[in-house]
Structure formats: structure tokens, C-alpha cells
Design a protein around this motif. Sequence first.
Motif, PDB file in Angstrom:
ATOM      1  N   LEU A  80       4.855 -16.259 -17.743  1.00 50.86           N
ATOM      2  CA  LEU A  80       5.024 -17.093 -18.933  1.00 50.86           C
ATOM      3  C   LEU A  80       3.722 -17.787 -19.325  1.00 50.86           C
ATOM      4  O   LEU A  80       3.384 -17.881 -20.496  1.00 50.86           O
ATOM      5  CB  LEU A  80       6.122 -18.130 -18.688  1.00 50.86           C
ATOM      6  CG  LEU A  80       7.533 -17.553 -18.700  1.00 50.86           C
ATOM      7  CD1 LEU A  80       8.513 -18.497 -18.046  1.00 50.86           C
ATOM      8  CD2 LEU A  80       7.963 -17.262 -20.131  1.00 50.86           C
ATOM      9  N   THR A  83       0.496 -14.289 -19.290  1.00 53.94           N
ATOM     10  CA  THR A  83       0.689 -13.106 -20.123  1.00 53.94           C
ATOM     11  C   THR A  83       1.331 -13.461 -21.457  1.00 53.94           C
ATOM     12  O   THR A  83       0.844 -13.091 -22.518  1.00 53.94           O
ATOM     13  CB  THR A  83       1.562 -12.072 -19.391  1.00 53.94           C
ATOM     14  OG1 THR A  83       0.941 -11.788 -18.134  1.00 53.94           O
ATOM     15  CG2 THR A  83       1.681 -10.798 -20.191  1.00 53.94           C
ATOM     16  N   VAL A  84       2.439 -14.207 -21.406  1.00 53.51           N
ATOM     17  CA  VAL A  84       3.167 -14.525 -22.633  1.00 53.51           C
ATOM     18  C   VAL A  84       2.528 -15.710 -23.362  1.00 53.51           C
ATOM     19  O   VAL A  84       2.754 -15.933 -24.540  1.00 53.51           O
ATOM     20  CB  VAL A  84       4.650 -14.811 -22.295  1.00 53.51           C
ATOM     21  CG1 VAL A  84       5.445 -15.086 -23.535  1.00 53.51           C
ATOM     22  CG2 VAL A  84       5.254 -13.625 -21.571  1.00 53.51           C
ATOM     23  N   ARG A  85       1.706 -16.471 -22.642  1.00 53.94           N
ATOM     24  CA  ARG A  85       1.009 -17.624 -23.204  1.00 53.94           C
ATOM     25  C   ARG A  85       1.973 -18.639 -23.813  1.00 53.94           C
ATOM     26  O   ARG A  85       1.756 -19.147 -24.906  1.00 53.94           O
ATOM     27  CB  ARG A  85      -0.023 -17.177 -24.247  1.00 53.94           C
ATOM     28  CG  ARG A  85      -1.233 -16.510 -23.628  1.00 53.94           C
ATOM     29  CD  ARG A  85      -2.216 -16.078 -24.685  1.00 53.94           C
ATOM     30  NE  ARG A  85      -1.914 -14.764 -25.240  1.00 53.94           N
ATOM     31  CZ  ARG A  85      -2.059 -14.452 -26.514  1.00 53.94           C
ATOM     32  NH1 ARG A  85      -2.467 -15.354 -27.375  1.00 53.94           N
ATOM     33  NH2 ARG A  85      -1.775 -13.239 -26.931  1.00 53.94           N
ATOM     34  N   ALA A  86       3.056 -18.908 -23.109  1.00 56.26           N
ATOM     35  CA  ALA A  86       4.015 -19.906 -23.576  1.00 56.26           C
ATOM     36  C   ALA A  86       3.443 -21.296 -23.303  1.00 56.26           C
ATOM     37  O   ALA A  86       2.554 -21.460 -22.477  1.00 56.26           O
ATOM     38  CB  ALA A  86       5.339 -19.733 -22.852  1.00 56.26           C
ATOM     39  N   ASN A  87       3.989 -22.280 -24.008  1.00 58.91           N
ATOM     40  CA  ASN A  87       3.573 -23.668 -23.793  1.00 58.91           C
ATOM     41  C   ASN A  87       3.908 -24.090 -22.361  1.00 58.91           C
ATOM     42  O   ASN A  87       5.063 -24.071 -21.941  1.00 58.91           O
ATOM     43  CB  ASN A  87       4.300 -24.555 -24.806  1.00 58.91           C
ATOM     44  CG  ASN A  87       3.911 -26.004 -24.674  1.00 58.91           C
ATOM     45  OD1 ASN A  87       3.833 -26.541 -23.576  1.00 58.91           O
ATOM     46  ND2 ASN A  87       3.664 -26.639 -25.792  1.00 58.91           N
ATOM     47  N   VAL A  91       7.728 -24.876 -20.643  1.00 65.42           N
ATOM     48  CA  VAL A  91       8.231 -23.963 -19.628  1.00 65.42           C
ATOM     49  C   VAL A  91       8.363 -24.692 -18.284  1.00 65.42           C
ATOM     50  O   VAL A  91       9.337 -24.519 -17.565  1.00 65.42           O
ATOM     51  CB  VAL A  91       7.293 -22.737 -19.507  1.00 65.42           C
ATOM     52  CG1 VAL A  91       7.657 -21.914 -18.303  1.00 65.42           C
ATOM     53  CG2 VAL A  91       7.371 -21.905 -20.759  1.00 65.42           C
TER      54      VAL A  91
END
Lengths: 301, 346
Positions: A80, A83-87, A91
Amino acid sequence: MSAVVDLLAGGVTMAVPVLVAASGELVSERTGILNLSLEGMVLTSAFAAVYGSGQTDSPVLGTLCGVLAGLVFAGGQAVLSVTVRANQMIVGIAANTLALGITSYGSRVLLGDAQGRTVPGFQPLKVPLLHDIPVLRQSGLAYVALALVVVLGVLGSRRTGLGLALDAVGADAAVADQAGLPVRAVRYGAVLTTGLMAGLAGAQLALSEVHAFTDNMTSGLGYLAIVAVIAGRWRMVPMMLACLFFGVAQALQFTAPAMGVNLPVAILVVSPYLIALLAVSGLAGRSRAPAALAVPFVRKG
Amino acid sequence: MPDLMRHPLTVAALASVLAALVGAGCVLAAGVSPGAAGSALWDGMFGTDYAIGISLNQAALLILVGGGFVVAERTGLINIGGEGQICIGALAATAVGVNAGGLPAAVAVPLVLVAGFAGGAVWAFPAAWLKVRRGTSEVITTLLLNFVGLGLVSLAVHENALLRQPVTSAETLPQSEPLAAGAHLPLLGLVTSPATIAIVLALVAAIGLGILLRGTATGLKLTAVGLSAPAAARLGLPVTRLEMASLACAGGFAGLAGAALVATAPFVLSDGFSSGYGFQGLVVGLLGRGSMLGVVAAALLFGFLNSGGINLQLVAQVPAATVQIVQSLLVISIAGAMLWTREANS
């Protein structure tokens, strides 16, 4: 005199899981990944360690379960964050709620009536001489975990290539990338290191100290570890001292009355956070937060 | 077609389906039939006036915290400090409320609410000051201030010299005296429902904030600061003041939620009185994605799910933790898909 010894011994015991978790988090934060989910990692690991130890009657296998759970949890966090570069804030907080939910649910469904029952754990090592010093009366797991903390401290010191790489990625990922550092791999490795150490911290808490699982048994231990990283200004040795101080402050809640000191408990409880605030405020010396903390990296162009 | 797949609502719907499936799995694994669990959840959410009232009261708190979060977010500041701001707001509101004996509700209730707002705003101030003067990340400072705020509530309700109720026996709980009757939030007056005017207050606040952000010059200035503080400074905007004001505003609304919380039954301040509304409000603010309508929708969803979850455990014997799992999976999947939706819109 004996009250002081009790205080120190209690303080060290309280400090061990915090220090183990914090040393892993330090590695992540130096590369720019903030794992607010550390609390959830430690809690999940504690649950897995208790479940594993109860099923196999072996605290060693239980510890392995705990470490595995920490690694799986950290793997998800890494996907997360990197790779996904979520906040990372969202998260992290949601992952803590998820961990609290899964472990509370799991302890009802998997442990059932055995909730809170004692499982096989670790006893303090009977090393001649060492065993006579109360402060050093720790379990084998604690010694293994502390040895790993030292290894991390040496490998990640800024006198090694690895240590410099960690700081370079955390200072400016784009520049580190141009210099040929594998930014994503470094960050994945760092978060998994956090998971490994969180797993050991959870196992230490559950199998060496409590010998059972209770809902939300970490009650802020992971956050305290993050606070120790901040209070130690992202450096290993000051962070260790911060953990020791936090441990003693916690132990003081129980020993202060015996020592004839009457301090409101709340003041002891908030002292770590006030110290950390002072450390990041820049009012006492310069703060050295990694410049790219919680900033995701993507190669431009 | 890809644009439709990447629409935030599509993502939210897919995330809901995923979370619901996991929730159903949890129910089955606990050995309960989905039908029984579903009806228990439904009863806990909408089954009785009582359930609806409790849900609305919780949603009101989340709207206030989440709405404030959006205001700070507009200038690029992330307020993680909702929990601490709720604490200090509630502390200030309690201090006013227990001493408001004899005052009519028309005076006492606004006083309590104003005290709460002020308390929360004051608690956001150190973080705002450190941000603009020292460049310290507000994420770290507001996170730390949460724990200090929780500690101060604990201190206040344990010390006789502060807010602890007079100790008459060994069984006296460490909590404050109840707020004076005049300081209680009036009930909405729906039949046997505990819903207070908090939900009305929260909706008015949400509409007000929505107009502020979308329809006024101030909103435009806040947005400009959020897009690029240096560029805003070049345009002559008072960047420092706007940043501090927006974070103080976020703190104030969280403090207001704290005041509403202690001015609702059982009307006392005690350890752990907030049970995580600060963090949940933060999540609601994030899910709202800058829109007040989004905040209200997310807050209602979470408020109703919270009370449904309690009934799930009481009636169907499914651990209430199931709802925690469902909620957090929802948040993680939406947060994980944000990049996916953002790329479509840019």
C-alpha cells in the motif's frame, strides 16, 4: 534501595518490547515510510504468537507464528505504501483498526472459551551471575531480540553503505533513484524489517511477559515506539535512551507509591509525548526528520 | 468506459461489496446464519427509535470532526489530532457545564458549545504554531498532542482539585460531576428517541463549511494555499495566518464534538469517554474527499454501522469486531484505489 532496583528492573522489562518495535520502525522512517500501523503489527503478532504457542505447546513455534504475522502485515503495508502509493496516515490508522478487529474477532472465534488462558511462554534465562542482577533477568527471546536491535544499529549506522542508502532514500527518493539506488526495494526491505521486529516485540510482550492474549493488549505500545523514534530524532542511541526512559516512567506508576512518592499517574503517562514534542519542536536543538517522510516515490518521465 | 470504472463512486461501491463479503465471511465463520446476523444488524441500525437516535448522535460527532478535517486539508494540513482536540474541548465544556447550575438552557448550552470549540482550537494551536514557525510536520505534532489530551482528561477526572466528583466512598468512580441540567443538549423530541440537536448542529455546520469552502473568497484563498503555499504568498495572501486559522478551525470543530459528547447522556467526563471518534472522524473526513456532502454520507454510514455492530454482538452473538473489520477494509481499499481514481481525473 530495593525499590530503586525494582523500578529499574520493571523499567527495563517495559522498555524491551517498545525498543524492539521502535528499532524496526526507525529503519522504515529513515527511508521515508511512516508505519502508523506499527501498533496493529505488534498486536497481530502478539495474537499469532499466543495462538501458535497454545496450539503447538511450543513458545518457539509461537514466536515464529508471531514473526510471520508481523511480516505478512508489513507486506500488506509495504504494497500500500510503496507500490500503490496510498496515503500512509489513512492506511496506517485503518490498519490498526483492522488489527484490533481481527484479533478481537479471532480471540472469540479461535480461542473461544480459552480466551485469556495462559499459554506456554518463556521464563527468564538462568544464566549464572547474570541471573543475580534483577535488571538482566530477561527471557531468551528478549536477548535474541535485543541482539537483533544491536545488529540493526550497527548495519544501519551511518558508517556503512547500507545506512547511508537508507538515509539517502528518505532524504530525497528521486535523487537516490538517479544515483542508482533501488528505492522501492530499499523501502520494501525497510518495511519488512519493521514487520520482523514488530513480530518479535509482539511475541516478547505476549509470551515472555503476559503469557496470554487479551483484547487490545498492546494498548498504545506501537504508538509509543513511534514516539520513541521521534523523541530520539531518528538516531539509534538517543532512541534507545528514550525507550529506557519511557519504560522507567511506566514502571514508576507502580513503584512510586512504594517509594513514598505521590505523583499523579497521568503526568507519568504523558511525559513521553511531551518529551517527543520538545524533540520535534526544534526548541532544543535541530530536529532531523527524514525530508521525504510519508512522501511516496514515483519515477518521473 | 475506463472513466466510469475509475469514478470514485464506482470504487466506493466495489470497496463496499468487498468489505460486505468479508463481513459475511466473518458472520459465517462465527457459526451464525447470515439472515439472523443481517436482521440483528438492521435492528441495531434502524429497528427502533432508540437505535436511530444513538446512530444519529454518533454521526453528528463524526460530521463535526470530519468537516473540520476537510477545512485544514484545504490548506494542505493533515489534522491527526481530532482525538486530543475532542478531549480538550470536552474538558472545557465540562468545566463550564458543571458550573452552569441555574442558568437557562438558552444560555448554558451555547456557553458549553463555545467552550468546547475554544478548547479544541486552543489544542490545535501548538501544532499550527510549530508548523508555520518551525516547519515541524503537523502530522507528528497533532498525533503527539492526542496522547497529551487523553492524559489531561485522565488527570482532570482523577484529581479532586480539578474536575473529579466529590469522593464520598471507596466506590466513587473517577469521573466528573454530571453537567448541570441546563447544559444538557436538548433532545430533538422524536418519540422515545435519544437523538439530540447535535445532528441539526452538525448539519448546519456542514452546510456552513461547504458554503465557506466553495462559495466564498476565503475558501478560494484556503485552496490557493493548499495548492502551493509559495505561489499563494507571491499573490500576497497571508499564508501563515490562513494555515493557522484552518488548523485552529479543524481543532475547534473537533472540540465542538467533544462538547456535544459530554452534553449528551450520561453527561459526565470520564477516562476513555471518546472511544476513538477522533480517529474515525479523520477517516470520515478523508473519505469525504473534500466534499461536505461526502463527509455527511460517510459519517452517517459509520454512525449507523457502529450502533448496528453493537446489536450484532448482543442479539446474534457475532463479535462486534466484525463491524470494525468491515469499516477498516472499506477505508483501506478506498485509500488504496485513490491513485487509480486520481489518474483518471488528471
